[in-house]
Design a protein around this motif. Structure first.
Motif, PDB file in Angstrom:
ATOM      1  N   GLY A  30       0.810  -1.214   0.000  1.00 48.92           N
ATOM      2  CA  GLY A  30       0.000   0.000   0.000  1.00 48.92           C
ATOM      3  C   GLY A  30       0.840   1.259   0.000  1.00 48.92           C
ATOM      4  N   ALA A  31       0.194   2.330  -0.413  1.00 47.38           N
ATOM      5  CA  ALA A  31       0.798   3.661  -0.386  1.00 47.38           C
ATOM      6  C   ALA A  31      -0.144   4.544   0.420  1.00 47.38           C
ATOM      7  CB  ALA A  31       0.979   4.191  -1.804  1.00 47.38           C
ATOM      8  N   PHE A  32       0.364   5.126   1.465  1.00 42.81           N
ATOM      9  CA  PHE A  32      -0.464   5.909   2.368  1.00 42.81           C
ATOM     10  C   PHE A  32      -0.062   7.375   2.351  1.00 42.81           C
ATOM     11  CE2 PHE A  32      -0.138   1.612   3.993  1.00 42.81           C
ATOM     12  CZ  PHE A  32      -1.460   1.263   4.103  1.00 42.81           C
ATOM     13  N   ASP A  33      -1.046   8.215   2.561  1.00 40.94           N
ATOM     14  CA  ASP A  33      -0.874   9.646   2.682  1.00 40.94           C
ATOM     15  C   ASP A  33      -1.453  10.004   4.048  1.00 40.94           C
ATOM     16  OD1 ASP A  33      -0.738  12.379   2.341  1.00 40.94           O
ATOM     17  OD2 ASP A  33      -1.504  12.329   0.301  1.00 40.94           O
ATOM     18  N   LEU A  34      -1.143  11.175   4.551  1.00 41.02           N
ATOM     19  CA  LEU A  34      -1.700  11.564   5.845  1.00 41.02           C
ATOM     20  C   LEU A  34      -3.223  11.627   5.832  1.00 41.02           C
ATOM     21  CD1 LEU A  34       0.793  14.319   7.022  1.00 41.02           C
ATOM     22  CD2 LEU A  34       0.522  12.005   7.926  1.00 41.02           C
ATOM     23  N   ILE A  35      -3.800  11.867   4.653  1.00 39.94           N
ATOM     24  CA  ILE A  35      -5.252  11.967   4.579  1.00 39.94           C
ATOM     25  C   ILE A  35      -5.902  10.707   4.008  1.00 39.94           C
ATOM     26  CG2 ILE A  35      -5.323  14.479   4.536  1.00 39.94           C
ATOM     27  CD1 ILE A  35      -5.627  14.349   1.514  1.00 39.94           C
ATOM     28  N   SER A  36      -5.114   9.637   3.870  1.00 37.38           N
ATOM     29  CA  SER A  36      -5.697   8.358   3.470  1.00 37.38           C
ATOM     30  C   SER A  36      -6.666   7.905   4.561  1.00 37.38           C
ATOM     31  CB  SER A  36      -4.612   7.301   3.292  1.00 37.38           C
ATOM     32  OG  SER A  36      -3.752   7.628   2.241  1.00 37.38           O
ATOM     33  N   ILE A  37      -7.757   7.304   4.147  1.00 36.17           N
ATOM     34  CA  ILE A  37      -8.782   6.847   5.088  1.00 36.17           C
ATOM     35  C   ILE A  37      -8.596   5.354   5.342  1.00 36.17           C
ATOM     36  CG2 ILE A  37     -11.269   6.580   5.472  1.00 36.17           C
ATOM     37  CD1 ILE A  37     -10.269   9.485   5.527  1.00 36.17           C
TER      38      ILE A  37
END
Length: 121
Positions: A30-37
């Motif tokens: 996975g690739a996550f961002d701070l605003i990923s839910i």
């Protein structure tokens, strides 16, 4: 001589974030961002032998929650939380939704018009 807990009653055991992730700095999946839910796929009552931090993530993500909110709730660096989320994603214990990238970049004239409009406010 007093035991450490008796000397400092507020002291808690400290585990370095890199120890929680076995030294990994990027998620395995996975690739996550701070605003990923993030949303858990199972109730928190089941014990699958998860690490305490992973179990906390499952508990806090029974409702959709952002990576930034999880990091704040767990009092851990966001990078550490992202690595733990990658492990949970690989085990199919969570599902995620990342923000969609903007379609196309605004042209220079549009950006200049926005700046001009903001300055006139």
């Amino acid at each position: 001589m007093q035991a450490p807990q008796e000397q400092w009653p507020d002291a808690v055991p400290v585990v370095r974030p890199y120890a929680m992730t076995s030294g990994r700095t990027t998620p395995a999946r996975g690739a996550f961002d701070l605003i990923s839910i993030v949303l858990a796929t199972r109730p928190p009552e089941r014990d699958d032998g998860l690490h305490p931090e992973s179990a906390q993530i499952i508990r806090h993500s029974q409702e959709p929650v952002s990576v930034a909110e999880l990091a704040a709730e767990l009092d851990l660096p966001a990078g550490t939380v992202m690595v733990l989320l990658g492990d949970l994603l690989a085990q199919r214990l969570i599902v995620t939704r990342s923000p969609t990238p903007a379609r196309g970049v605004a042209s220079r004239p549009v950006l200049e018009a926005v700046i001009h409009g903001l300055r006139t406010l």
